[in-house]
Write an enzyme that holds these catalytic residues in place. Structure first.
Site, short mmCIF file in Angstrom:
data_model
loop_
_atom_site.label_atom_id
_atom_site.label_comp_id
_atom_site.label_asym_id
_atom_site.label_seq_id
_atom_site.Cartn_x
_atom_site.Cartn_y
_atom_site.Cartn_z
N GLY C 148 -72.89 15.03 74.28
CA GLY C 148 -72.33 15.32 73.53
C GLY C 148 -73.08 16.41 72.48
N CYS C 149 -72.14 16.78 71.45
CA CYS C 149 -72.67 18.49 71.69
C CYS C 149 -73.75 18.62 70.69
CB CYS C 149 -71.79 18.42 69.82
SG CYS C 149 -72.12 16.89 68.43
N TYR C 150 -75.08 17.93 70.11
CA TYR C 150 -76.56 17.81 69.60
C TYR C 150 -77.01 17.03 71.12
CZ TYR C 150 -75.27 16.62 64.58
OH TYR C 150 -75.36 16.46 63.37
N THR C 152 -76.74 18.46 73.81
CA THR C 152 -75.96 19.88 75.11
C THR C 152 -77.72 21.32 74.43
OG1 THR C 152 -73.86 19.69 75.05
CG2 THR C 152 -74.93 21.79 75.51
N ALA C 153 -76.81 20.78 72.94
CA ALA C 153 -78.13 22.05 72.08
C ALA C 153 -79.60 21.48 71.93
CB ALA C 153 -77.57 21.94 71.24
#
Lengths: 343, 343, 343, 343
Positions: C148-150, C152-153
């Site tokens: 997911g995007c969250y 990954t960061a």
């Protein structure tokens, strides 16, 4: 205190009515309706109103609404024309922020709105609520049709030129830019932040429902049918309408600045700016005001008028309250005296 | 690899040149200049370029620049006209993204830009870099003047109508909306987010420097002087120009869609959209493309053309690279093949 | 050319896959599906792709998809787990941008996603596609679960600290800000420009579906279960995730900058910025990169990591292509070499 | 009518004072100063005020200001400390929206603000104007120091937990997001729309001037020095601060919701929202209110507090007027009763 009801209070014009009426010394909002949100507190939906109201949405009900002295319809077209006749009959003053009573030619109305008009008698009696044109008629109105947002900005900008027959009435151009709140609070993909921010587009160039309304108003002012090209645009901001209006001067004309100033000298909510000014929509954000400036670029025969309003205030809820104030003999500016919000 | 230099690389057109050239297979950026940022790495100023360049800003120096085969000027007006003559003399091809070489009538240029032109001979030889009009001349150009952003969007929209003498050339109206990056990277209060977001305004209605440039191009296409009212607007977005163009058809005309499609059939960077489309600036964001659509609302005699570009790409850096490709006999689309970024 | 299919191509990760793959030299998109948009050209829906594809949406069909060598799922959870097993069986490499195969503990998955997992065997074999952790496993993957995007960061920011056991693994705090595109292209009122611009809010503080995914990844890195407080925020921008991460150093530690630089020295898509830098999400807009910086404010025992990605690129479509490149033995950076877009 | 003066009226806090005071029934703005804009009408600079004031900027002058009963300083630090002593001596009540009188430890003040404090005696007498903590002292204040915007949102969020010693006072984390107006109206490149929209970043992670102010306030409430990590962020919106606050509960604690509600039950401008709510900054836009909610995610020992204000109102001009009302024995809410603006 004037008892007030609002039908269709979940949209942006509904919440804006509530925001403005919370500061109005002469009214009390008694009823607010929404079929879909029955039982929901209005401040659960709009937390900015926490502490200002103790109200829940109820299902629209003529009995309850007819206890009010004034009822605002902040509904899509087709709703007010069904409920308004009975309310008016019972003595309620009805103020429609929707489109049902704006157009006098009901055949034309049907063409643009795609349904039969169910209340032709009341439509005939309805008063078009642009105070700068119709103040006297508004005083006695039982059924008040508030102008659309585009029509307000466009008419106020063209009126001084049209009324004085200074421009070719057959070739008016209105290039108008609106913030996204003009599209309402519906869950449309086109109104998503990801679709409408960082972008600009025209839409409905082939024909927009506000076209016949603007033509009706300008034709009345001109005393004959006007020709108008109207191109609306979606602008990446929440609030604001900026109309850029073009007309061809019949004769070389000086004194346009003075003409505009004179036309609106006594109007509390139209501000003709100093010559050379460019009104910004942010200067009217949240306020019931139309700021206008007029140019004759290169001293040529094209006149350019700039006209800025907040579509939710002078283009909707604020103008509705201004009309209510006139209809009830109150100070026309009551509840509408605050300044716009910059930045 | 063609050796390339950039004068004035700290502004938005400068960084956009760098972004696009990083993907160009045939060039190598050797020199980039900035008086104020001498010694600063370009990726310290523009972290998006980290990993793409190993370059520092240097003070502009004719010796160093004349080692390049092509030099781009991404500078305010008045800079290129001083340095370009010597570079051209040394055989460098110069591509000016600024305004120094756009206007052929240097008296007119002086009126609008407030200074004397110091390089009239080179100005006489300069080629106006709108490939859709001037491709053959561009091939042999030593001194190339890239069109302004407003003029690109406006001319591409009007050209098919003007060239075919379909509209009254004396009464053109261009209502054009630009993102804030058009105002450059200068620290101006008017370009602050708090001043320019959530707002829309017209500016320079009395006269904007792009007016004579647009008139020059359209007059050439018309074969006689055109009359134009041009109103630029500041729109709350970073990138994008949307031109809404109005003309009066001389005769009732069908086939406008086909006319536009035919005019641009072979153009790699003009996209005539299907009839009824409304181009959004976000569809061209970051891409070297102009999307156009044409309308005749209500089948009346007013024609409306919508034209959208990214002001930093087809309106500046992308068009400059397109011109460079033509000048050097490369694939015209090299480095410019990527799609726009939606959302 | 590797034949590629995309299931669920109408959302933002779908169009971003198309945008990026249009510049990929080694693949050809053969099939793109959407039940609701069957027969619609993709460039009618996404005009930025005009001229780049000649494709229409088709109804998802295993036969057609199994002609592809790689199939991307850009679908809500629950879709891929139904179709992927048969595709994998037929030899297709499947890359899921959704959530079906991210969590190894399927009971936990069911709790957070509210349905039974229908493909436990494939889930067991699926490889979690964070190349900076799992590159070797990705090379041989048949079923790839993109993070997911969250996650990954957040994981990329915490990993150097966790892997080296420098911080208290029981008290991690991730305060993460996302652009609105993270909410997808669904017509939700909360994602309207009028609801989400000019505002900031936290949401799902009580629990967000990315919490178990982040905990799974960090627990693996820590070698024991971590404790994490994760607060996502909706930020008024289209693209971008900015994670601000807080950890308690076990011992006073110097050399954090060097530690981070060493950890990611060979990673093409993680950029540890110079000490003292603050990564802006705009520096990664449109690019497959994660920019990181690390601070120890006041030389105290709290370490702060800043981590910025474009949620649609390194947080979704770009990372999916990076994984595809690894799975097929291509240059890991193919199609992903362009710089971010500033401004 | 209380005669009021404003020193430094050209910035955003200055114009916000004017906007709010225009609706205040008990004051009259007599003097407004600006060295750079002497002679300019305030409504030429801020057209939203057209029709509300007939005032010009004048050069700051103690004689003229001492005719006022209250003088607001909306100036950068270093200005008020020079002019305030003489005004206070002459009996004027001074309300400083800047930073000169916020910090009691003047050595600490000098470290963070980079100059000597020239008015230590008045600093010793100054009252810190957070009414929710200091109302009694404010009543008698001659010299009032308004809290900064970040400190207001952060302290109001932490206070109930700190005062009741529920969390570890040594490990407070404040992750705070501000709109761009917090950076003022200065022509800084970083505040340009093209630099700050469509992006999110942290800044000043190594140390921000509001850190010592917040620590001072929370340390007083805790009765001992607190440890705080404070990370401010720049958010792409004009107005609003959203603080996300993290603390470690000493003991498993229920009843946090009730605790917060009780703490602020009598406060007119702090709104503890229903359990589970997430305050949005837009719900406080333009209004003098702080909305708070409190969470204990996963029933773990980390407490998360969300706190939202409009930085220009409850974070600056509104709080200044609230303080003035208290100092002059007026209704504390006079001029501040309007609702926030949604959308």
């Amino acid at each position: 205190m004037i008892k007030v009801g609002i039908v269709g209070g979940t949209g942006y014009t509904g919440v804006e009515l509530l925001r403005l009426l919370a500061n109005h010394s002469g009214v009390s909002v008694e009823v607010i309706t929404s079929r879909s949100e029955e039982g929901v507190r209005i401040d659960d939906m709009y937390p900015n109103l926490r502490g200002h109201y103790d109200l829940q949405f109820t299902v629209p009900d003529v009995e309850a609404l007819s206890e009010c002295e004034a009822v605002f319809f902040a509904t899509p077209h087709g709703v007010a024309m069904k409920m308004a006749p009975e309310l008016v009959e019972r003595g309620v003053k009805v103020i429609d922020l929707g489109a049902d009573f704006r157009i006098k030619d009901l055949e034309l109305w049907s063409q643009w709105y795609g349904m039969e008009h169910t209340s032709p008698e009341l439509a005939a009696k309805a008063v078009y609520g642009l105070p700068e044109v119709n103040r006297e008629a508004i005083k006695g109105a039982q059924m008040l049709a508030c102008p659309g947002c585009y029509p307000t900005a466009t008419q106020l900008g063209f009126l001084p030129l049209i009324e004085n027959k200074l421009i070719d009435h057959r070739r008016l151009i209105a290039d108008v830019k609106s913030g996204v709140s003009g599209a309402g609070r519906g869950a449309n993909i086109g109104s998503l932040l990801c679709e409408s921010s960082e972008s600009m587009k025209a839409y409905a160039v082939a024909g927009h429902r506000h076209l016949p309304e603007i033509k009706q108003g300008l034709s009345e002012a001109a005393g004959r049918p006007v020709g108008l090209t109207f191109v609306p645009h979606l602008t990446p901001m929440i609030r604001g309408i900026h109309a850029t209006l073009y007309g061809k001067l019949k004769d070389p004309t000086d004194g346009l600045q003075e003409l505009f100033e004179a036309r609106y000298a006594d109007e509390p909510f139209v501000d003709v700016m100093p010559a050379g000014s460019h009104p910004e929509t942010r200067s009217v954000k949240g306020a019931n005001i139309c700021r206008i400036s007029v140019f004759r670029p290169q001293n040529d025969d094209t006149v350019v008028v700039l006209s800025a309003i907040d579509n939710l205030v002078k283009g909707a809820a604020g103008q509705a309250i201004q009309n209510m104030n006139i209809m009830f003999g109150l100070d026309e500016a009551e509840g509408l005296k605050h300044a716009g919000m910059m930045p």
